[in-house]
Write a protein that holds these residues in place. Sequence first.
Motif, short mmCIF file in Angstrom:
data_model
loop_
_atom_site.label_atom_id
_atom_site.label_comp_id
_atom_site.label_asym_id
_atom_site.label_seq_id
_atom_site.Cartn_x
_atom_site.Cartn_y
_atom_site.Cartn_z
N LYS A 137 -2.95 0.90 -0.90
CA LYS A 137 -1.67 1.31 -0.92
C LYS A 137 -0.95 0.22 -1.93
CE LYS A 137 2.34 2.91 1.03
NZ LYS A 137 3.17 2.87 -0.11
N GLN A 147 -1.77 1.14 -5.75
CA GLN A 147 -1.11 2.25 -5.99
C GLN A 147 0.51 1.95 -6.46
OE1 GLN A 147 -2.00 4.77 -2.71
NE2 GLN A 147 -3.54 6.03 -3.70
N ASP A 148 1.02 1.33 -5.42
CA ASP A 148 2.36 0.93 -5.60
C ASP A 148 2.73 0.11 -6.88
OD1 ASP A 148 2.94 2.25 -3.19
OD2 ASP A 148 3.27 0.64 -2.16
#
Length: 77
Positions: free
Chosen positions: A19, A22-23
């Motif tokens: 995550k 991705q961020d």
Amino acid sequence: MKEIKVLGSGCANCETTAKLIQDVAAAKGVDIALEKVSDMGAILGYGVMSTPGVVVDGVVVHAGGIPGKASIEGWLA
């Protein structure tokens, strides 16, 4: 496009690492292809003994623990 693999069993640290990548990629406007690899044979094939591991364009850049934001930004540069 950067090809990134997160190596791990699917534990909380592995999910957090995916995550975070991705961020950071979204914030930097970098296109990535993110794949989660949970097969232990494949993970060991990269020589990673401690997860989560991160592979960027075929090169192991991290193993063990959640990487820092600055490290991820460096991989995406």
